[in-house]
Design an enzyme around this catalytic site. Structure first.
Site, PDB file in Angstrom:
ATOM      1  N   CYS A  85       0.925  -1.154   0.022  1.00 27.92           N
ATOM      2  CA  CYS A  85       0.064  -0.065   0.036  1.00 27.92           C
ATOM      3  C   CYS A  85       0.920   1.419   0.076  1.00 27.92           C
ATOM      4  O   CYS A  85       1.689   1.653  -1.039  1.00 27.92           O
ATOM      5  CB  CYS A  85      -0.949  -0.114   1.316  1.00 27.92           C
ATOM      6  SG  CYS A  85      -2.401   0.960   0.952  1.00 27.92           S
ATOM      7  N   HIS A 202      -3.485  -5.645   0.781  1.00 32.20           N
ATOM      8  CA  HIS A 202      -2.753  -5.814   2.228  1.00 32.20           C
ATOM      9  C   HIS A 202      -2.876  -7.279   2.551  1.00 32.20           C
ATOM     10  O   HIS A 202      -3.789  -7.957   3.201  1.00 32.20           O
ATOM     11  CB  HIS A 202      -3.548  -5.088   3.275  1.00 32.20           C
ATOM     12  CG  HIS A 202      -3.348  -3.690   3.247  1.00 32.20           C
ATOM     13  ND1 HIS A 202      -2.494  -2.936   3.890  1.00 32.20           N
ATOM     14  CD2 HIS A 202      -4.085  -2.672   2.595  1.00 32.20           C
ATOM     15  CE1 HIS A 202      -2.468  -1.730   3.752  1.00 32.20           C
ATOM     16  NE2 HIS A 202      -3.622  -1.307   3.022  1.00 32.20           N
ATOM     17  N   GLU A 204      -1.092  -8.721   5.075  1.00 30.65           N
ATOM     18  CA  GLU A 204      -1.054  -8.839   6.223  1.00 30.65           C
ATOM     19  C   GLU A 204      -2.439  -8.653   6.991  1.00 30.65           C
ATOM     20  O   GLU A 204      -2.438  -9.139   8.168  1.00 30.65           O
ATOM     21  CB  GLU A 204      -0.099  -7.609   6.968  1.00 30.65           C
ATOM     22  CG  GLU A 204      -0.786  -6.255   7.008  1.00 30.65           C
ATOM     23  CD  GLU A 204      -0.602  -5.411   5.918  1.00 30.65           C
ATOM     24  OE1 GLU A 204      -1.355  -4.367   5.863  1.00 30.65           O
ATOM     25  OE2 GLU A 204      -0.314  -6.021   4.607  1.00 30.65           O
TER      26      GLU A 204
END
Length: 224
Positions: A85, A202, A204
């Site tokens: 990002c 993302h 994560e």
């Protein structure tokens, strides 16, 4: 043996990255950018957020931090580096990868789940998948539209450096499946080395089961 997660003023996904890597049993440490990278750094994450408030251009100011020189040196040695990002924006602004990320075609911030098609399965970031796999990963960005001139995009395509593309749940790459207007539905690209990658979604946030999705685990396993 530590993955260094670089925190800038305005980073807000550094703790998410640390928790996700910890869940996978990967040692990780958040590093303030002014302190430099620890000597035992074996991987680098440039996390999401709004470094320096996205002034000038998203990622442009963070890309001038002296720590980026250290990141580039490690990247040249084959140490895995991942920008996510805002970290992807920093990666492009610093020249770690080609292209740039700019304002979404919708001109608004978008936070939603998207589907990605794995374009290669022979990189550290995609070794856990098969080529053509469809994975579900969240996005949260206002400037996620990948832009690059036609000649350089042709070069990326020819060199097989497109890592992920936005697609529908069946793996079809269509305009309707493109959340931000990115050129050729590009969601993630490789640098000159396959150990360097940036992506707008993302991983994560799709790693820890109780959060709801785990499709992003394979990306982070590159740091194992």
């Amino acid at each position: 043996m530590t993955v260094s997660i670089v925190r800038f003023g305005g980073s807000n996904c550094d703790r998410d990255a640390e928790r996700a890597l910890d869940h996978l049993g990967i040692d990780a440490e958040i590093v303030w950018h002014e302190d430099g990278l620890p000597a035992d750094t074996t991987g680098v994450v440039l996390p999401g957020g709004f470094s320096y408030g996205d002034y000038l251009r998203a990622g442009a100011m963070a890309a001038q931090s002296p720590i980026i020189d250290e990141v580039e040196s490690l990247a040249a040695e084959g140490v895995p580096v991942l920008g996510v990002c805002n970290g992807a924006q920093i990666g492009c602004e610093s020249g770690l990868t080609e292209g740039a990320f700019t304002t979404n075609e919708s001109a608004r911030f978008q936070c939603e789940h998207v589907y990605l098609r794995v374009e290669r399965d022979d990189t550290p970031w995609t070794a856990a998948y098969d080529e053509g796999d469809v994975i579900e990963i969240p996005i949260a960005h206002g400037e996620g539209r990948y832009e690059i001139d036609a000649d350089r995009l042709d070069t990326l395509e020819a060199e097989d450096r497109i890592l992920f593309r936005y697609c529908d749940e069946n793996g079809d790459v269509t305009d309707a499946a493109n959340p931000n207007g990115s050129r050729h539905n590009v969601a993630g690209v490789l640098g000159d080395r396959e150990t360097v990658a940036v992506m707008m979604p993302h991983p994560e946030r799709a790693t820890i089961p109780h959060v709801g999705m785990t499709d992003g685990q394979g990306v982070l396993r590159a740091f194992e």
